[in-house]
Design an enzyme around this catalytic site. Sequence first.
Site, PDB file in Angstrom:
ATOM      1  N   ASP A   1      41.761  69.269  24.399  1.00 26.76           N
ATOM      2  CA  ASP A   1      41.221  70.338  23.929  1.00 26.76           C
ATOM      3  C   ASP A   1      42.378  71.198  23.285  1.00 26.76           C
ATOM      4  O   ASP A   1      42.778  72.127  23.559  1.00 26.76           O
ATOM      5  CB  ASP A   1      40.490  71.397  24.909  1.00 26.76           C
ATOM      6  CG  ASP A   1      39.196  70.584  25.801  1.00 26.76           C
ATOM      7  OD1 ASP A   1      38.153  70.488  25.046  1.00 26.76           O
ATOM      8  OD2 ASP A   1      39.512  70.256  26.663  1.00 26.76           O
TER       9      ASP A   1
ATOM     10  N   GLU B   1      39.630  63.225  36.796  1.00 25.86           N
ATOM     11  CA  GLU B   1      40.562  64.425  36.302  1.00 25.86           C
ATOM     12  C   GLU B   1      41.023  65.360  37.330  1.00 25.86           C
ATOM     13  O   GLU B   1      41.822  65.356  37.681  1.00 25.86           O
ATOM     14  CB  GLU B   1      39.760  65.162  34.915  1.00 25.86           C
ATOM     15  CG  GLU B   1      40.372  66.212  34.462  1.00 25.86           C
ATOM     16  CD  GLU B   1      39.592  66.952  33.557  1.00 25.86           C
ATOM     17  OE1 GLU B   1      38.493  66.903  33.532  1.00 25.86           O
ATOM     18  OE2 GLU B   1      40.206  67.682  32.703  1.00 25.86           O
TER      19      GLU B   1
HETATM   20  N1  ADE Z   1      35.206  69.816  28.328  1.00 28.86           N
HETATM   21  C1  ADE Z   1      36.047  69.903  27.598  1.00 28.86           C
HETATM   22  N2  ADE Z   1      37.162  69.557  27.997  1.00 28.86           N
HETATM   23  C2  ADE Z   1      37.079  69.347  29.051  1.00 28.86           C
HETATM   24  C3  ADE Z   1      37.655  68.538  30.137  1.00 28.86           C
HETATM   25  N3  ADE Z   1      39.211  68.607  30.110  1.00 28.86           N
HETATM   26  N4  ADE Z   1      37.162  68.081  31.261  1.00 28.86           N
HETATM   27  C4  ADE Z   1      35.761  68.021  31.478  1.00 28.86           C
HETATM   28  N5  ADE Z   1      34.909  68.565  30.620  1.00 28.86           N
HETATM   29  C5  ADE Z   1      35.772  69.309  29.310  1.00 28.86           C
HETATM   30 ZN    ZN Z   2      37.870  65.896  28.109  1.00 28.52          ZN
END
Ligand code: ADE
Ligand code: ZN
Length: 359
Positions: free
Chosen positions: A299, A220
């Site tokens: 999220d 990510e």
């Molecule tokens: N916890 C909640 N959202 C997250 C994300 N995008 N990356 C890592 N941990 C998370």
């Molecule tokens: Zn996530």
Amino acid sequence: MNFIETQKPEPPEDIDFEAIRGAKLQAVMRAMPKAELHMHIEGSLEPELMFELAQRNRVSLPYPSVEAVREAYAFDDLQSFLDLYYAGASALVTEDDFFALGQAYCERALADGVVHSEVFVDLQTHTMRGVDIGVVFRGLERAVHWAAQQGLQLKLIVCFLRHLSEEEAFKTLEACLPWREHFIGFGLDSSERGHPPEKFSRVFASCRELGVMVVAHAGEEGPAAYVSTALDDLQVARVDHGVRSIDDAALMQRLASERVPLTVCPLSNLKLCVVDQLSDHPLKHMLDAGLAVMINSDDPAYFGGYLLENYLQTQAALQLGARDIWQLAANAFSASYISQEQREAHMTQLNDCFRKAAQ
Ligand code: ADE
Ligand code: ZN
């Protein structure tokens, strides 16, 4: 028996994708059945509910009002988001709170046409504050039950927080054992940089011995190498995000040939500055390279949109065609941890939706 399908789904030949454009394509995106495989239940806590729960539970939040929280939703990176996300999660205290949280997400998901959702729960965020694991599982189980009655299948995946120690993860795994029937697997999330997947190799080996599914956030913000170690050391069934894989051509080939599902989250990547603009997002490139990518909301309360909004904005920004949207939706059903019968039923509905729109 539930499993993840690794064969690439191919569309029926009779669907004329060229006939589905513009408003028709938007209508298809709204109407089509969807699976969501990357959504943190704590990340669906809307500010209004956050404040209501905080007041009721006498938890102090670092912001004076709902409006102030919303204004603070301008993130520079993953950590700046996580700081706010963990503060918000502290409002959740009772079983009813977890039910309310789960039900609120399910209402949004149902409105978006979601029929199957595999939802992350950050147990340690709650147990570290003294909330009993049973409070979390019982509350969410009531939401799972409620969702099933409305036609939405919800499954839980317990995430280990990677900024915490291996020992803490082992303790969480142990604490989950009596709740085995409440979740389908384990994941790994939180601050990625400096916490490579291999930190949890032994924990994940124990999880796999239980016969549950394992997944992990990788690539990510962290490098493509973390995607490789998530596959090699943790032996994950899916990679969450995985967008940094585009930096490694050999890894891209591997992901395509092994059809490793990558649960991509476009609006999250935009809000956490993984990409500068949605039109820069590598999703289309990954799709064209034959990777098993799909769209998820991550999220949604924090990133400006639930699953449908992610589809609509990504389609517009990347100029995705109907064939692309079909592939993304089909990839999500392939990568779902469901039975073959369920997959076929969802795929029939998906195909009918496109077929009708093309007429
Ligand atoms: N916890 C909640 N959202 C997250 C994300 N995008 N990356 C890592 N941990 C998370
Ligand atoms: Zn996530």
